[in-house]
Write a protein that holds these residues in place. Sequence first.
Motif, PDB file in Angstrom:
ATOM      1  N   ARG A  26     103.681  10.396 -45.565  1.00 29.94           N
ATOM      2  CA  ARG A  26     102.793  11.419 -45.219  1.00 29.94           C
ATOM      3  C   ARG A  26     102.694  11.630 -43.726  1.00 29.94           C
ATOM      4  N   VAL A  27     102.807  10.357 -42.709  1.00 29.30           N
ATOM      5  CA  VAL A  27     102.725  10.603 -41.247  1.00 29.30           C
ATOM      6  C   VAL A  27     104.067  11.445 -41.008  1.00 29.30           C
ATOM      7  N   ALA A  28     105.107  11.273 -41.493  1.00 27.88           N
ATOM      8  CA  ALA A  28     106.419  11.931 -40.989  1.00 27.88           C
ATOM      9  C   ALA A  28     106.312  13.363 -41.447  1.00 27.88           C
ATOM     10  N   ASN A  29     105.991  13.631 -42.542  1.00 26.96           N
ATOM     11  CA  ASN A  29     105.484  15.063 -42.959  1.00 26.96           C
ATOM     12  C   ASN A  29     104.688  15.727 -42.089  1.00 26.96           C
ATOM     13  N   GLN A  30     103.673  15.164 -41.538  1.00 26.67           N
ATOM     14  CA  GLN A  30     102.588  15.682 -40.649  1.00 26.67           C
ATOM     15  C   GLN A  30     103.290  16.111 -39.313  1.00 26.67           C
ATOM     16  N   ILE A  31     103.952  14.846 -38.755  1.00 31.42           N
ATOM     17  CA  ILE A  31     104.751  15.445 -37.784  1.00 31.42           C
ATOM     18  C   ILE A  31     105.818  16.229 -37.973  1.00 31.42           C
ATOM     19  N   ASN A  32     106.639  16.396 -38.973  1.00 33.77           N
ATOM     20  CA  ASN A  32     107.699  17.302 -39.172  1.00 33.77           C
ATOM     21  C   ASN A  32     107.078  18.786 -39.136  1.00 33.77           C
ATOM     22  N   THR A  33     106.052  18.899 -39.488  1.00 36.54           N
ATOM     23  CA  THR A  33     104.938  20.344 -39.487  1.00 36.54           C
ATOM     24  C   THR A  33     104.699  20.576 -38.164  1.00 36.54           C
ATOM     25  N   ASP A  34     103.854  19.558 -37.469  1.00 40.61           N
ATOM     26  CA  ASP A  34     103.172  19.965 -36.267  1.00 40.61           C
ATOM     27  C   ASP A  34     104.073  20.013 -34.976  1.00 40.61           C
ATOM     28  N   LEU A  35     105.196  19.137 -35.012  1.00 41.34           N
ATOM     29  CA  LEU A  35     105.782  19.283 -33.863  1.00 41.34           C
ATOM     30  C   LEU A  35     107.099  20.024 -33.905  1.00 41.34           C
ATOM     31  N   LYS A  36     107.139  20.940 -34.833  1.00 42.58           N
ATOM     32  CA  LYS A  36     108.390  21.799 -34.907  1.00 42.58           C
ATOM     33  C   LYS A  36     108.546  22.692 -33.756  1.00 42.58           C
ATOM     34  N   GLY A  37     109.775  22.714 -33.197  1.00 42.58           N
ATOM     35  CA  GLY A  37     110.118  23.547 -31.867  1.00 42.58           C
ATOM     36  C   GLY A  37     109.838  22.721 -30.541  1.00 42.58           C
ATOM     37  N   LYS A  38     109.297  21.673 -30.798  1.00 42.73           N
ATOM     38  CA  LYS A  38     109.035  20.852 -29.617  1.00 42.73           C
ATOM     39  C   LYS A  38     110.185  19.988 -29.041  1.00 42.73           C
ATOM     40  N   ASP A  39     110.161  19.836 -27.674  1.00 45.28           N
ATOM     41  CA  ASP A  39     111.244  19.010 -27.223  1.00 45.28           C
ATOM     42  C   ASP A  39     110.854  17.478 -27.321  1.00 45.28           C
ATOM     43  N   ILE A  40     111.160  16.692 -28.472  1.00 47.18           N
ATOM     44  CA  ILE A  40     110.420  15.478 -28.619  1.00 47.18           C
ATOM     45  C   ILE A  40     111.287  14.362 -28.407  1.00 47.18           C
ATOM     46  N   ILE A  41     110.356  13.354 -27.947  1.00 46.13           N
ATOM     47  CA  ILE A  41     110.888  12.040 -27.388  1.00 46.13           C
ATOM     48  C   ILE A  41     109.856  10.851 -28.133  1.00 46.13           C
ATOM     49  N   PHE A  42     110.344  10.166 -29.239  1.00 46.24           N
ATOM     50  CA  PHE A  42     109.683   9.174 -29.937  1.00 46.24           C
ATOM     51  C   PHE A  42     109.798   7.950 -28.850  1.00 46.24           C
ATOM     52  N   MET A  43     108.628   7.077 -28.558  1.00 47.64           N
ATOM     53  CA  MET A  43     108.530   6.116 -27.949  1.00 47.64           C
ATOM     54  C   MET A  43     107.830   4.957 -28.781  1.00 47.64           C
TER      55      MET A  43
END
Length: 178
Positions: A26-43
């Motif tokens: 569920r968390v992954a789905n939220q992130i996949n939707t919210d952060l589309k198009g961003k230059d992302i670095i997970f930390m």
Amino acid sequence: MKTVKVLDKSFKLYIPHDKIQEHIARVANQINTDLKGKDIIFMGILNGSFMFASDLMKLIDLPSQITFLKLASYQGTNSTGSVKRLIGLNEDISGKTVVVIEDIVDTGITLEQIQKQLIGYEPAAIKYATLLFKPNAYKGKIDIDYVGIEIPNDFILGYGLDYNGYGRNLADLYVINE
Ligand code: IMP
Ligand code: MG
């Protein structure tokens, strides 16, 4: 009920591995939707987040980087003794969307220390993801963007979380036996 003994304490099964995975999905789905198009670095914040970060990342379908940082006790003249320095950042995160991955947020003090230090690197945005959250213990002001499971103020072990360094290897989450 499945129980384990770690050092001097006994723990009982709390959240089995497959349930944990459902919350992570569920968390992954939220992130996949919210952060589309961003230059992302997970930390990922070591040590506790290594299992969560690993399972979460397998479900992220956005172009992104991942790095792991550690909070080290301050070696210096700081009087409080509780200030921790964020070490291990080799990437340039300026202009990027940082997603901090934590195993658990309790009082929120750790998260605040992380935020203070990350702001100095001028990321475009900082998002916070935690597998576990203790709302009744939380005293922080940071809005946590992605929460896996809200739990009461009990001591939890396994799936990366430890008791005096032990128990991180357990695939399920356990709660201390009163
Ligand atoms: P905070 O700074 O109070 O939010 O505490 C966060 C840190 O405390 C986590 O990163 C964990 O290392 C540790 N912690 C808090 N609650 C638990 C727990 O129930 N089990 C294991 N570690 C915990
Ligand atoms: Mg931790």
